[in-house]
Design an enzyme around this catalytic site. Structure first.
Site, PDB file in Angstrom:
ATOM      1  N   GLY A  51       0.749  -1.253   0.149  1.00  0.00           N
ATOM      2  CA  GLY A  51      -0.175   0.142  -0.002  1.00  0.00           C
ATOM      3  C   GLY A  51       0.780   1.258  -0.173  1.00  0.00           C
ATOM      4  O   GLY A  51       0.250   2.435  -0.492  1.00  0.00           O
ATOM      5  N   ASP A 110      -5.600   1.713  10.193  1.00  0.00           N
ATOM      6  CA  ASP A 110      -7.207   1.378  10.347  1.00  0.00           C
ATOM      7  C   ASP A 110      -7.437   0.860  11.728  1.00  0.00           C
ATOM      8  O   ASP A 110      -7.270   1.502  12.713  1.00  0.00           O
ATOM      9  CB  ASP A 110      -7.396   0.668   9.393  1.00  0.00           C
ATOM     10  CG  ASP A 110      -9.019   0.077   9.193  1.00  0.00           C
ATOM     11  OD1 ASP A 110      -9.586   1.205   9.077  1.00  0.00           O
ATOM     12  OD2 ASP A 110      -9.353  -0.991   9.178  1.00  0.00           O
ATOM     13  N   ARG A 172      -4.895   0.583  -7.354  1.00  0.00           N
ATOM     14  CA  ARG A 172      -3.669   1.222  -6.656  1.00  0.00           C
ATOM     15  C   ARG A 172      -2.947   2.394  -7.493  1.00  0.00           C
ATOM     16  O   ARG A 172      -2.376   3.251  -6.906  1.00  0.00           O
ATOM     17  CB  ARG A 172      -2.461   0.178  -6.547  1.00  0.00           C
ATOM     18  CG  ARG A 172      -2.978  -0.914  -5.368  1.00  0.00           C
ATOM     19  CD  ARG A 172      -1.468  -1.830  -5.158  1.00  0.00           C
ATOM     20  NE  ARG A 172      -1.775  -3.033  -4.494  1.00  0.00           N
ATOM     21  CZ  ARG A 172      -1.923  -3.106  -3.241  1.00  0.00           C
ATOM     22  NH1 ARG A 172      -2.043  -2.173  -2.390  1.00  0.00           N
ATOM     23  NH2 ARG A 172      -2.265  -4.442  -2.606  1.00  0.00           N
TER      24      ARG A 172
HETATM   25  P1  IMP Z   1      -4.951  -2.027  10.129  1.00  0.00           P
HETATM   26  O1  IMP Z   1      -3.959  -3.448  10.648  1.00  0.00           O
HETATM   27  O2  IMP Z   1      -6.476  -2.464  10.494  1.00  0.00           O
HETATM   28  O3  IMP Z   1      -4.583  -1.062  10.758  1.00  0.00           O
HETATM   29  O4  IMP Z   1      -4.844  -2.363   8.687  1.00  0.00           O
HETATM   30  C1  IMP Z   1      -3.674  -1.724   8.097  1.00  0.00           C
HETATM   31  C2  IMP Z   1      -3.851  -2.247   6.746  1.00  0.00           C
HETATM   32  O5  IMP Z   1      -5.129  -2.629   6.127  1.00  0.00           O
HETATM   33  C3  IMP Z   1      -3.491  -0.854   5.709  1.00  0.00           C
HETATM   34  O6  IMP Z   1      -1.998  -0.991   5.486  1.00  0.00           O
HETATM   35  C4  IMP Z   1      -4.088  -1.380   4.292  1.00  0.00           C
HETATM   36  O7  IMP Z   1      -3.095  -1.955   3.514  1.00  0.00           O
HETATM   37  C5  IMP Z   1      -5.356  -1.966   4.954  1.00  0.00           C
HETATM   38  N1  IMP Z   1      -6.462  -0.948   4.653  1.00  0.00           N
HETATM   39  C6  IMP Z   1      -7.145  -0.486   5.778  1.00  0.00           C
HETATM   40  N2  IMP Z   1      -7.909   0.528   5.537  1.00  0.00           N
HETATM   41  C7  IMP Z   1      -7.990   0.409   4.237  1.00  0.00           C
HETATM   42  C8  IMP Z   1      -8.878   1.233   3.114  1.00  0.00           C
HETATM   43  O8  IMP Z   1      -9.830   1.973   3.625  1.00  0.00           O
HETATM   44  N3  IMP Z   1      -8.536   0.950   1.953  1.00  0.00           N
HETATM   45  C9  IMP Z   1      -7.461   0.295   1.495  1.00  0.00           C
HETATM   46  N4  IMP Z   1      -6.981  -0.690   2.560  1.00  0.00           N
HETATM   47  C10 IMP Z   1      -6.960  -0.474   3.682  1.00  0.00           C
HETATM   48 MG    MG Z   2      -0.973  -1.588   4.040  1.00  0.00          MG
END
Ligand code: IMP
Ligand code: MG
Length: 183
Positions: A51, A110, A172
């Site tokens: 990402g 997130d 992307r």
């Molecule tokens: P976390 O561990 O829940 O904080 O997730 C983080 C990862 O989930 C990020 O690095 C993204 O790759 C993916 N992610 C979380 N939210 C989104 C979104 O709204 N769009 C795309 N990818 C997301």
């Molecule tokens: Mg990511």
């Protein structure tokens, strides 16, 4: 047939949430902030793939301190908009980070699980210092206690795509951030 595929692809893009210009302005400010943190000391920018690959490329060109680049990959989403809750390091850094000022470059925080695991892992390897910069932050979704040192944009609880962020590996390459809409 091709028209149908294009229409199917495009109907999920909500329109521009954060424009290219807004992103570039914020990156230029963030580059200055990083320069001010390190005051000429060399840094290692650690990109969390996939990402953050576009953000990394731009932020690397916005800093003036001497800088090296490293890549790691972690996976926590599996072709859906819901977090699986499983974070796997699928590719690790090649370099020893002890002796480095490390800056983790993330696309979005997130729930915070991915970042929390990565921070814990990298801290155990004794960098001189460790900071986190993220393009986007969704604080309302946080499930674990973790905060970036710098978030360029804070957004609501919507699934976003573009500028490196995907849905099912697509979108992307959009040059801006859009909301992903289901229908
Ligand atoms: P976390 O561990 O829940 O904080 O997730 C983080 C990862 O989930 C990020 O690095 C993204 O790759 C993916 N992610 C979380 N939210 C989104 C979104 O709204 N769009 C795309 N990818 C997301
Ligand atoms: Mg990511």
């Amino acid at each position: 047939m091709r028209e149908k595929q294009i229409a199917e692809y495009e109907k999920h893009i909500s329109g521009v949430l954060i424009s290219e210009e807004e992103i570039q302005n914020a990156i230029s400010e963030a580059g200055k902030l990083i320069d001010s943190y390190y005051d000429g000391r060399p840094i290692l920018l650690v990109s969390i793939l996939k990402g953050s690959f576009i953000f990394l490329a731009d932020i690397a060109r916005a800093v003036s301190v001497p800088c090296e680049i490293g890549f790691m990959a972690a996976k926590s989403y599996y072709e859906s908009t819901q977090s699986s809750g499983i974070v796997k390091i699928t590719m690790d850094l090649q370099q020893d980070i002890s002796g480095y000022h490390v800056v983790i470059v993330e696309d979005i925080i997130d729930t915070g699980r991915t970042l929390k695991d990565i921070v814990k892992l990298l801290n155990s390897r004794n960098p001189i210092s460790l900071r986190v910069i993220t393009l986007l932050d969704k604080p309302s979704r946080r499930l674990v206690d973790i905060q970036p040192d710098k978030a360029l944009f804070t957004i609501d609880d919507n699934f976003v795509i573009g500028y490196g962020l995907d849905f099912g590996e697509k979108y992307r390459n959009l040059p801006y951030i859009a909301e992903y809409v289901n229908e």
